[in-house]
Design a protein around this motif. Structure first.
Motif, mmCIF file in Angstrom:
data_model
loop_
_atom_site.group_PDB
_atom_site.id
_atom_site.type_symbol
_atom_site.label_atom_id
_atom_site.label_comp_id
_atom_site.label_asym_id
_atom_site.label_seq_id
_atom_site.Cartn_x
_atom_site.Cartn_y
_atom_site.Cartn_z
ATOM 1 N N GLN A 105 15.986 -15.500 22.283
ATOM 2 C CA GLN A 105 15.888 -15.943 23.035
ATOM 3 C C GLN A 105 16.741 -16.269 24.271
ATOM 4 O O GLN A 105 18.151 -16.048 24.271
ATOM 5 N N VAL A 106 16.312 -16.420 26.038
ATOM 6 C CA VAL A 106 17.364 -16.445 27.108
ATOM 7 C C VAL A 106 18.149 -17.409 27.656
ATOM 8 O O VAL A 106 17.385 -18.306 27.154
ATOM 9 N N SER A 107 19.400 -17.170 27.183
ATOM 10 C CA SER A 107 20.126 -18.408 26.970
ATOM 11 C C SER A 107 21.640 -18.507 28.401
ATOM 12 O O SER A 107 22.102 -17.213 27.881
ATOM 13 N N PHE A 108 22.341 -19.435 28.642
ATOM 14 C CA PHE A 108 22.994 -19.230 29.293
ATOM 15 C C PHE A 108 24.231 -19.155 27.951
ATOM 16 O O PHE A 108 24.177 -19.983 26.539
ATOM 17 N N HIS A 109 25.135 -17.886 27.627
ATOM 18 C CA HIS A 109 26.403 -18.010 27.066
ATOM 19 C C HIS A 109 27.417 -17.509 27.216
ATOM 20 O O HIS A 109 27.958 -16.710 28.064
ATOM 21 N N ALA A 110 27.860 -18.558 27.447
ATOM 22 C CA ALA A 110 29.742 -18.792 27.751
ATOM 23 C C ALA A 110 30.595 -18.398 27.876
ATOM 24 O O ALA A 110 31.471 -17.561 28.220
ATOM 25 N N ALA A 111 30.265 -17.855 26.246
ATOM 26 C CA ALA A 111 31.094 -16.583 25.819
ATOM 27 C C ALA A 111 31.928 -15.402 26.130
ATOM 28 O O ALA A 111 32.745 -14.638 26.172
ATOM 29 N N GLN A 112 30.772 -15.707 27.285
ATOM 30 C CA GLN A 112 30.918 -14.433 27.541
ATOM 31 C C GLN A 112 31.834 -13.831 28.718
ATOM 32 O O GLN A 112 32.391 -12.762 29.026
ATOM 33 N N LEU A 113 31.720 -15.286 29.214
ATOM 34 C CA LEU A 113 32.842 -14.666 30.342
ATOM 35 C C LEU A 113 34.283 -14.958 29.696
ATOM 36 O O LEU A 113 35.104 -13.992 30.303
ATOM 37 N N CYS A 114 34.188 -14.822 28.027
ATOM 38 C CA CYS A 114 35.521 -15.244 27.497
ATOM 39 C C CYS A 114 36.055 -13.316 27.250
ATOM 40 O O CYS A 114 36.415 -12.693 27.640
ATOM 41 N N TYR A 115 34.564 -12.636 27.040
ATOM 42 C CA TYR A 115 34.542 -11.300 26.742
ATOM 43 C C TYR A 115 34.837 -10.535 27.820
ATOM 44 O O TYR A 115 35.713 -9.290 27.975
ATOM 45 N N PHE A 116 33.809 -11.220 28.925
ATOM 46 C CA PHE A 116 34.409 -10.228 30.082
ATOM 47 C C PHE A 116 36.087 -10.104 30.841
ATOM 48 O O PHE A 116 35.766 -9.226 30.595
ATOM 49 N N THR A 117 35.920 -11.445 30.626
ATOM 50 C CA THR A 117 37.812 -11.616 31.120
ATOM 51 C C THR A 117 38.789 -10.045 30.120
ATOM 52 O O THR A 117 39.384 -9.507 30.394
ATOM 53 N N LEU A 118 38.293 -10.688 28.526
ATOM 54 C CA LEU A 118 38.823 -9.396 27.778
ATOM 55 C C LEU A 118 38.469 -8.375 28.316
ATOM 56 O O LEU A 118 40.345 -7.082 28.255
ATOM 57 N N PHE A 119 37.638 -7.936 28.283
ATOM 58 C CA PHE A 119 37.524 -6.087 28.693
ATOM 59 C C PHE A 119 38.134 -6.323 30.242
ATOM 60 O O PHE A 119 38.341 -5.057 30.353
ATOM 61 N N SER A 120 37.933 -6.763 31.000
ATOM 62 C CA SER A 120 37.879 -6.485 32.632
ATOM 63 C C SER A 120 39.571 -7.241 32.732
ATOM 64 O O SER A 120 40.307 -5.545 32.861
ATOM 65 N N THR A 121 40.501 -7.159 31.790
ATOM 66 C CA THR A 121 42.072 -6.900 31.206
ATOM 67 C C THR A 121 42.131 -5.991 30.753
ATOM 68 O O THR A 121 43.440 -4.866 31.714
ATOM 69 N N ALA A 122 41.597 -5.200 29.440
ATOM 70 C CA ALA A 122 41.970 -3.872 29.194
ATOM 71 C C ALA A 122 42.146 -3.144 29.535
ATOM 72 O O ALA A 122 42.845 -2.383 29.762
ATOM 73 N N PHE A 123 40.764 -3.133 30.407
ATOM 74 C CA PHE A 123 40.523 -1.618 31.084
ATOM 75 C C PHE A 123 41.291 -1.911 32.539
ATOM 76 O O PHE A 123 41.188 -1.445 33.518
ATOM 77 N N SER A 124 42.235 -3.032 33.290
ATOM 78 C CA SER A 124 42.979 -3.479 34.256
ATOM 79 C C SER A 124 45.140 -2.850 34.315
ATOM 80 O O SER A 124 45.441 -3.067 34.604
ATOM 81 N N PHE A 125 44.587 -2.148 32.791
ATOM 82 C CA PHE A 125 45.974 -2.505 31.912
ATOM 83 C C PHE A 125 47.116 -1.857 32.781
ATOM 84 O O PHE A 125 47.936 -2.210 33.195
ATOM 85 N N SER A 126 46.356 -0.848 33.315
ATOM 86 C CA SER A 126 47.491 0.457 34.553
ATOM 87 C C SER A 126 47.532 -0.788 35.790
ATOM 88 O O SER A 126 48.811 -0.969 36.259
ATOM 89 N N HIS A 127 46.980 -1.174 36.185
ATOM 90 C CA HIS A 127 47.521 -2.214 36.960
ATOM 91 C C HIS A 127 47.598 -3.367 36.918
ATOM 92 O O HIS A 127 48.873 -3.831 38.004
ATOM 93 N N LEU A 128 47.977 -3.884 35.681
ATOM 94 C CA LEU A 128 48.821 -5.518 35.760
ATOM 95 C C LEU A 128 49.907 -4.957 35.192
ATOM 96 O O LEU A 128 50.527 -5.786 35.092
ATOM 97 N N ILE A 129 50.392 -4.089 34.450
ATOM 98 C CA ILE A 129 51.747 -3.579 34.303
ATOM 99 C C ILE A 129 53.189 -3.399 35.591
ATOM 100 O O ILE A 129 54.143 -3.521 35.645
ATOM 101 N N ARG A 130 51.926 -3.639 36.783
ATOM 102 C CA ARG A 130 53.341 -3.154 38.120
ATOM 103 C C ARG A 130 54.394 -4.345 37.698
ATOM 104 O O ARG A 130 53.804 -6.024 37.426
#
Length: 170
Positions: A105-130
């Protein structure tokens, strides 16, 4: 990454393949196309950098995007069949669900925001270590530690999203 390197055909093909695995990946295809459009506007528009630096709304950029629409379409054409194919799939299939509709069923999945943040942080690591980014992040964390109510608010919000905002298939 392919989109950022201007390999838009390969990025769109990869996005199309990912949609076959998980239909919500169409969001990432749209995200890649939007980033490519913003890169193009940054290269071609004189007022773009002043808008982005001043923090004005993206709505201010709509006239700029319309002015550069032919260039944007020429750059983003590989994404168009992917998105149109996905829209056609939704109409043909009467929805996004493949398989048992009662368990998806289609529903708002708030936990996806945390997953997105974790995913984005992991793939932005090279930028974040400056060093400048690390200093800024540590400064923000230090300010939050000075205000325990703010830290408690964020931790409580994340906890609530993970416990109350996650849905298990039936």
């Amino acid at each position: 990454l392919l989109s950022r390197r201007n390999s838009h055909i390969l990025a769109a093909l990869t996005g199309a393949a990912s949609i076959f695995c998980r239909q919500t990946n169409v969001v990432w295809v749209g995200f890649s196309a939007a980033i490519a459009a913003l890169q193009l506007l940054r290269r071609q528009s004189k007022s773009f950098s002043s808008v982005s630096e001043s923090g004005k709304s993206l709505l201010y950029l709509i006239p700029e995007a319309i002015r550069h629409l032919p260039a944007i379409v020429c750059t983003l054409w590989p994404y168009i069949p992917v998105v149109l194919g996905f829209v056609a799939f939704i109409f043909y299939n009467d929805g996004i669900v493949v398989g048992d509709r009662s368990s998806h069923q289609v529903s708002f999945h708030a936990a996806q925001l945390c997953y997105f943040t974790l995913f984005s942080t992991a793939f932005s690591f090279s930028h974040l270590i400056r060093p400048t980014v690390i200093r800024g992040t540590l400064g923000t964390v230090w300010e939050m530690l000075k205000q325990p109510w703010l830290l408690l608010f964020f931790v409580s919000g994340i906890f609530a999203m993970m416990t109350k905002g996650s849905y298990v298939h039936q």
